[in-house]
Design a protein around this motif. Structure first.
Motif, PDB file in Angstrom:
ATOM      1  N   MET A   1       0.814  -1.219   0.000  1.00 45.46           N
ATOM      2  CA  MET A   1       0.000   0.000   0.000  1.00 45.46           C
ATOM      3  C   MET A   1       0.848   1.270   0.000  1.00 45.46           C
ATOM      4  SD  MET A   1      -3.426  -0.202   2.237  1.00 45.46           S
ATOM      5  CE  MET A   1      -2.742  -0.916   3.698  1.00 45.46           C
ATOM      6  N   PRO A  16      -5.442   6.474  -1.110  1.00 45.32           N
ATOM      7  CA  PRO A  16      -6.733   6.700  -1.781  1.00 45.32           C
ATOM      8  C   PRO A  16      -7.690   5.520  -1.744  1.00 45.32           C
ATOM      9  CG  PRO A  16      -4.903   7.391  -3.172  1.00 45.32           C
ATOM     10  CD  PRO A  16      -4.306   6.636  -2.038  1.00 45.32           C
TER      11      PRO A  16
ATOM     12  N   VAL B 195      -9.655  -1.626   8.040  1.00 49.96           N
ATOM     13  CA  VAL B 195     -10.349  -0.373   7.781  1.00 49.96           C
ATOM     14  C   VAL B 195     -11.744  -0.681   7.240  1.00 49.96           C
ATOM     15  CG1 VAL B 195     -10.277   1.737   6.388  1.00 49.96           C
ATOM     16  CG2 VAL B 195      -8.166   0.760   7.275  1.00 49.96           C
ATOM     17  N   ILE B 197     -14.769   0.008   5.022  1.00 52.75           N
ATOM     18  CA  ILE B 197     -15.056   0.750   3.795  1.00 52.75           C
ATOM     19  C   ILE B 197     -16.432   0.353   3.282  1.00 52.75           C
ATOM     20  CG2 ILE B 197     -12.699   1.308   3.034  1.00 52.75           C
ATOM     21  CD1 ILE B 197     -12.630  -1.266   1.464  1.00 52.75           C
ATOM     22  N   ILE B 231     -13.417   7.396  -1.589  1.00 48.96           N
ATOM     23  CA  ILE B 231     -12.225   6.592  -1.905  1.00 48.96           C
ATOM     24  C   ILE B 231     -12.426   5.834  -3.213  1.00 48.96           C
ATOM     25  CG2 ILE B 231     -11.547   6.281   0.514  1.00 48.96           C
ATOM     26  CD1 ILE B 231     -12.705   3.377   0.272  1.00 48.96           C
ATOM     27  N   ASP B 232     -11.310   5.357  -3.751  1.00 46.53           N
ATOM     28  CA  ASP B 232     -11.348   4.516  -4.948  1.00 46.53           C
ATOM     29  C   ASP B 232     -10.676   3.200  -4.579  1.00 46.53           C
ATOM     30  OD1 ASP B 232     -11.349   3.416  -7.452  1.00 46.53           O
ATOM     31  OD2 ASP B 232      -9.591   4.527  -8.138  1.00 46.53           O
ATOM     32  N   ASN B 233     -11.486   2.241  -4.158  1.00 45.66           N
ATOM     33  CA  ASN B 233     -10.935   0.949  -3.771  1.00 45.66           C
ATOM     34  C   ASN B 233     -11.378  -0.090  -4.809  1.00 45.66           C
ATOM     35  OD1 ASN B 233     -10.988  -1.779  -2.364  1.00 45.66           O
ATOM     36  ND2 ASN B 233      -9.913  -0.532  -0.858  1.00 45.66           N
ATOM     37  N   SER B 259     -11.302  -3.937   5.116  1.00 44.01           N
ATOM     38  CA  SER B 259     -10.116  -4.240   4.315  1.00 44.01           C
ATOM     39  C   SER B 259      -8.895  -4.219   5.223  1.00 44.01           C
ATOM     40  CB  SER B 259      -9.952  -3.204   3.202  1.00 44.01           C
ATOM     41  OG  SER B 259      -8.695  -3.388   2.582  1.00 44.01           O
ATOM     42  N   ASP B 260      -8.083  -5.272   5.122  1.00 43.54           N
ATOM     43  CA  ASP B 260      -6.829  -5.258   5.878  1.00 43.54           C
ATOM     44  C   ASP B 260      -5.683  -4.871   4.951  1.00 43.54           C
ATOM     45  OD1 ASP B 260      -6.510  -7.483   4.335  1.00 43.54           O
ATOM     46  OD2 ASP B 260      -6.472  -8.926   5.978  1.00 43.54           O
ATOM     47  N   GLY B 261      -6.043  -4.301   3.796  1.00 43.99           N
ATOM     48  CA  GLY B 261      -5.038  -3.878   2.826  1.00 43.99           C
ATOM     49  C   GLY B 261      -4.745  -4.969   1.816  1.00 43.99           C
ATOM     50  N   LYS B 262      -5.127  -6.197   2.146  1.00 41.77           N
ATOM     51  CA  LYS B 262      -4.875  -7.339   1.253  1.00 41.77           C
ATOM     52  C   LYS B 262      -6.211  -7.953   0.832  1.00 41.77           C
ATOM     53  CE  LYS B 262      -2.556 -10.965   2.895  1.00 41.77           C
ATOM     54  NZ  LYS B 262      -2.842 -12.307   2.708  1.00 41.77           N
TER      55      LYS B 262
END
Lengths: 77, 335
Positions: A1, A16, B195, B197, B231-233, B259-262
């Motif tokens: 990230m 973002p 997080v 979202i 946001i743009d996820n 989301s844990d980023g993964k």
């Protein structure tokens, strides 16, 4: 990230895709730039030591500490 | 167009109706309320207000009321915005349509597929993870669930309320708090660190027509968004799109995820617009207006793009109303 992070003029780093943000100082900002450039941790320690005029040992401790923080925040694996 | 909509509460636990109404300002709006105290009634957004019978009274009561409203105000479409009334609207959508009132709702089958109790299986279909969830209908079930899932644990109602408990005492307190108000079953859920979202979207039964992603920045004690950021996820967008395409979702929805980023963890899919729907309108994606166009059989251009890093700010506003309006609404059930 970390590659996604955008740092604005207020030194706020923003992700973002998740809408999360971090306040960074000049050293952190530079380390993030170097990570994005694909530099290894060893290279980053050397560059930080040169650019900020601190000993290799001090730069090594700060960079290690910063990488640990990035891991805690899930910004790097 | 004459459009009726519900969900007029506008306290610190707001319903979606006001956001929908603000997005449909060019239309003739009728408010459907369950309580004369709902602040949205007095915001000047509606040309007519009707009190509605509670959905628990059944379809006949509802039918009599909506038929009366149709005759009196000639409403052409209705947008229900509350979880508690959606099963009734969805089950009887054909009958409502036959009265000359258009709706834009999912089928009962689709609606039930995203029920909280079915999410473990449904999330597999969507290719996303889902926190371990155990249905509880007794205190014994709760204690067993805490042994399986450990602490902290989420104690959730099937429709409303969710609390994070850090020990058994807290879990039991929340168990009673939720079940006393909303009944059973309750759900005990593993806590996912990451997080939260959310994605608001509109499906036409085949494809995702439009949507907006946000991250909540601050919430009220009830967990309602107070500020957020656009946001743009990509994974969140893709899974929302897949949700519509996989089951043929027709109507509004909110996809809640962690989301844990993964990985993306599906937490819940709300079968309606969320209360922050007007943020999507302010970002240029007017989903309620798009829904009205779809209701009328008009062609709607897909809208997936919107400005990023825009902040959503909720704030308190004050108004003055005539007490007579309040008493008229209570006594005559319309205003």
């Amino acid at each position: 990230m970390i590659n996604e992070m955008v740092i604005d003029e207020n030194n706020v780093g923003f992700i973002p895709s998740l809408g999360i943000s971090f306040q960074v100082n000049e050293t952190a900002k530079r380390i993030i730039e170097l990570i994005k450039e694909g530099k290894s941790k060893e290279d980053i320690v050397r560059i930080i030591s040169d650019e900020f005029n601190v000993s290799w040992r001090e730069a090594y401790i700060d960079v290690e500490d910063f990488f640990a923080k990035l891991r805690v925040y899930g910004l790097i694996q | 167009m004459k459009i009726a909509l519900s969900g007029l509460n506008n306290t610190d636990n707001p319903a979606p109706g006001i956001g929908v109404a603000k997005s449909l300002k060019g239309h003739n709006l009728t408010g459907l309320s369950y309580d004369a105290n709902e602040p949205g009634i007095y915001e000047g957004l509606f040309e007519k207000i009707y009190l509605m019978p509670y959905p628990t009274l059944g379809y006949e009561e509802f039918k009599n009321r909506i038929t009366y409203i149709k005759e009196k105000s000639n409403i052409e479409a209705v947008i229900p915005n509350l979880d508690a009334e959606l099963p009734l609207y969805i089950k009887y959508q054909k009958e409502i349509n036959d009265l000359g009132i258009k709706t834009y709702l999912p089928s009962l089958e689709c609606f039930e597929m995203r029920d909280k109790s079915k999410l473990p299986e449904f999330s597999k279909k969507l290719g996303v993870k889902h926190p371990k969830t155990i249905e509880i209908t007794s205190l014994d079930d709760l204690i067993l669930a805490t042994r399986t899932l450990g602490f902290p644990i989420m104690v959730k109602g099937n429709y409303y309320k969710a609390y994070k408990a850090y020990n058994l005492d807290e879990a039991i307190e929340y168990y009673y708090k939720i079940s006393n108000e909303w009944g059973f079953p309750l759900l005990a859920q593993q806590v996912i660190s990451g997080v939260e979202i959310n994605y608001i979207g509109l499906g036409d039964g085949n494809e995702l027509i439009g949507g907006v992603g946000i991250k909540k920045l601050s919430t009220t004690e009830l967990g309602k968004v107070w500020s957020a950021i656009s946001i743009d996820n990509k994974p969140l967008f893709e899974v929302s799109k897949k949700f519509v395409e996989t089951i043929g979702w027709r109507g509004a929805f909110e996809f809640e995820a962690m989301s844990d980023g993964k990985d993306i963890y599906l937490i819940e899919i709300n079968p309606r617009f969320p209360a922050w729907v007007h943020f999507s309108t302010m970002l240029g994606v007017n989903l309620p207006e798009m829904m009205i166009k779809l209701i009328n059989g008009e062609k709607v251009e897909k809208k997936y793009n919107y400005p990023l890093e825009k902040m959503y700010i909720r704030y308190v506003e004050e108004a003055m109303a005539d007490f007579k309006d309040f008493t008229t609404l209570i006594s005559k059930k319309e205003l």
